[in-house]
Design an enzyme around this catalytic site. Structure first.
Site, short mmCIF file in Angstrom:
data_model
loop_
_atom_site.label_atom_id
_atom_site.label_comp_id
_atom_site.label_asym_id
_atom_site.label_seq_id
_atom_site.Cartn_x
_atom_site.Cartn_y
_atom_site.Cartn_z
N HIS A 65 0.82 -1.22 0.00
CA HIS A 65 0.00 0.00 0.00
C HIS A 65 0.85 1.27 0.00
O HIS A 65 0.51 2.25 -0.66
CB HIS A 65 -0.97 -0.02 1.19
CG HIS A 65 -2.04 -1.05 1.04
ND1 HIS A 65 -2.41 -1.91 2.05
CD2 HIS A 65 -2.82 -1.39 -0.03
CE1 HIS A 65 -3.37 -2.71 1.61
NE2 HIS A 65 -3.62 -2.42 0.36
N GLU A 109 -14.71 0.91 -6.87
CA GLU A 109 -14.64 -0.54 -6.64
C GLU A 109 -15.90 -1.19 -7.21
O GLU A 109 -17.01 -0.72 -6.97
CB GLU A 109 -14.50 -0.80 -5.13
CG GLU A 109 -14.72 -2.24 -4.69
CD GLU A 109 -13.71 -3.23 -5.25
OE1 GLU A 109 -14.15 -4.16 -5.97
OE2 GLU A 109 -12.51 -3.08 -4.98
N ASP A 140 -17.94 -0.14 -12.21
CA ASP A 140 -16.84 -0.74 -12.96
C ASP A 140 -15.77 0.33 -13.23
O ASP A 140 -16.08 1.40 -13.75
CB ASP A 140 -17.39 -1.30 -14.27
CG ASP A 140 -16.31 -1.86 -15.15
OD1 ASP A 140 -15.94 -1.19 -16.13
OD2 ASP A 140 -15.80 -2.95 -14.85
N GLY A 141 -14.53 0.04 -12.87
CA GLY A 141 -13.44 1.01 -13.01
C GLY A 141 -13.21 1.46 -14.44
O GLY A 141 -12.94 2.64 -14.71
N ASP A 158 -5.26 -0.29 -8.42
CA ASP A 158 -4.97 -1.33 -7.42
C ASP A 158 -5.84 -2.53 -7.74
O ASP A 158 -6.80 -2.82 -7.03
CB ASP A 158 -5.26 -0.76 -6.02
CG ASP A 158 -5.05 -1.78 -4.92
OD1 ASP A 158 -4.40 -2.81 -5.17
OD2 ASP A 158 -5.56 -1.56 -3.80
N SER A 159 -5.51 -3.20 -8.83
CA SER A 159 -6.38 -4.27 -9.33
C SER A 159 -5.99 -5.62 -8.75
O SER A 159 -4.90 -5.81 -8.24
CB SER A 159 -6.29 -4.33 -10.85
OG SER A 159 -4.97 -4.71 -11.22
N THR A 160 -6.92 -6.57 -8.89
CA THR A 160 -6.57 -7.97 -8.65
C THR A 160 -5.73 -8.45 -9.83
O THR A 160 -5.44 -7.70 -10.76
CB THR A 160 -7.85 -8.82 -8.51
OG1 THR A 160 -8.68 -8.58 -9.65
CG2 THR A 160 -8.63 -8.46 -7.26
N ASP A 161 -5.34 -9.72 -9.81
CA ASP A 161 -4.57 -10.29 -10.92
C ASP A 161 -5.40 -10.24 -12.21
O ASP A 161 -6.63 -10.17 -12.15
CB ASP A 161 -4.17 -11.73 -10.60
CG ASP A 161 -3.30 -11.81 -9.35
OD1 ASP A 161 -2.57 -10.83 -9.08
OD2 ASP A 161 -3.35 -12.82 -8.64
N PRO A 165 -12.85 -10.11 -13.08
CA PRO A 165 -13.30 -8.73 -13.33
C PRO A 165 -12.17 -7.75 -13.67
O PRO A 165 -12.43 -6.65 -14.15
CB PRO A 165 -13.98 -8.32 -12.01
CG PRO A 165 -13.56 -9.32 -10.99
CD PRO A 165 -13.18 -10.57 -11.72
#
EC number: 2.5.1.16
Length: 278
Positions: A65, A109, A140-141, A158-161, A165
């Protein structure tokens, strides 16, 4: 009779797993978008897991972070309006709001349940989400970025892999939309996975961003629970170069990982990483 042990394994590549001992399953849910779990682990404390992948833990979250938030916010001389795409746990917002010049930080988010679970079970990370300078927008970003022009000083992805989504957050047309969503001297940073396991992705993302932004920089940090531990971040900037900032101002905020000496060192890349982005 011996007590049964519970272990959680994240399959980080088809041939490699990351395993840790679970003392308690705190919460699980199947949201509209993903499987969500909050686990109590022996080694890393509470852990947020989405679709089987570790997102953050109480013990090492500060590494990630701080790196994704403070590098761009100290690179921009006056970041008043900041957006975070993803990051429903709230850790990036917490770090952003350490900067007094930030007037508004938006959390964009897609999955409200991640925010709600983080607020309830991970208050150490989500503690700034109710701050008056923070605004949460559930959408949705990609849609949000493409619908807003010339709006932000800094955008943090700051996305997931890049599965589920988050797939579209690693594509060239998204970076073009980010460019247009930023003000004329704006900049953005995205987390861009591991240089050991995701070389093609890092190369493609770097060159996509480089074709759009005048200044493109890759930097590295260490996050123990992420695949390989070595993690990359890619910055696209319209005007400001992170290698040319006055690092003495970094001392004004309270950090556990990031500091003035480290700032420039983050951009010193191992030879194999330099070759990835050549």
């Amino acid at each position: 009779m011996a007590e049964m042990e519970l272990w959680f394994t994240e399959q980080q590549t088809p041939d490699l797993g990351f395993t840790c001992k679970i003392t308690k399953t705190i919460y699980t849910a199947k949201t509209k978008y993903q499987d969500l779990a909050i686990l109590e682990t022996k080694q890393f404390g509470k852990m947020l897991v989405l679709d089987g992948a570790v997102q953050t833990t109480i013990v090492d979250e500060f590494c990630y972070h701080e790196l994704i938030a403070h590098v761009p916010l100290f690179t921009h001389p006056n970041p008043k309006k900041v957006a975070v795409i993803g990051g429903g746990d709230g850790g990036v917002i917490r770090e952003i709001l350490k900067h007094e010049e930030v007037e508004k930080a938006y959390l964009i988010e897609i999955d409200q349940e991640v925010i709600e679970a983080s607020k309830k079970y991970l208050p150490e990370i989500s503690c700034a989400l109710d701050d008056k300078r923070a605004e949460v927008i559930i959408t949705d970003g990609i849609k949000f970025v493409s619908e807003n022009k010339n709006m932000f000083d800094v955008i943090i992805v700051d996305s997931t892999d890049p599965v589920g989504p988050a797939v579209g957050l690693f594509e060239s047309n998204f970076y073009q939309a980010v460019y247009e969503c930023l003000k004329e001297d704006g900049l953005f940073v995205a987390q861009t996975e591991s240089p050991f396991y995701d070389q093609d992705l890092i190369r493609n993302v770097f060159h996509s961003i480089k074709s759009i932004f005048p200044i493109t920089r890759l930097y590295l940090g260490f996050i123990p629970t992420y695949p390989s531990g070595l993690w990359s971040f890619t910055m696209g900037s319209k005007k400001y170069d992170p290698l040319e900032i006055d690092t003495s101002k970094i001392k004004r905020i309270d950090t556990r990982y990031y500091n003035p000496e480290l700032h420039k060192a983050l951009f010193a890349l191992p030879t194999f990483v330099q070759k990835i982005i050549e």
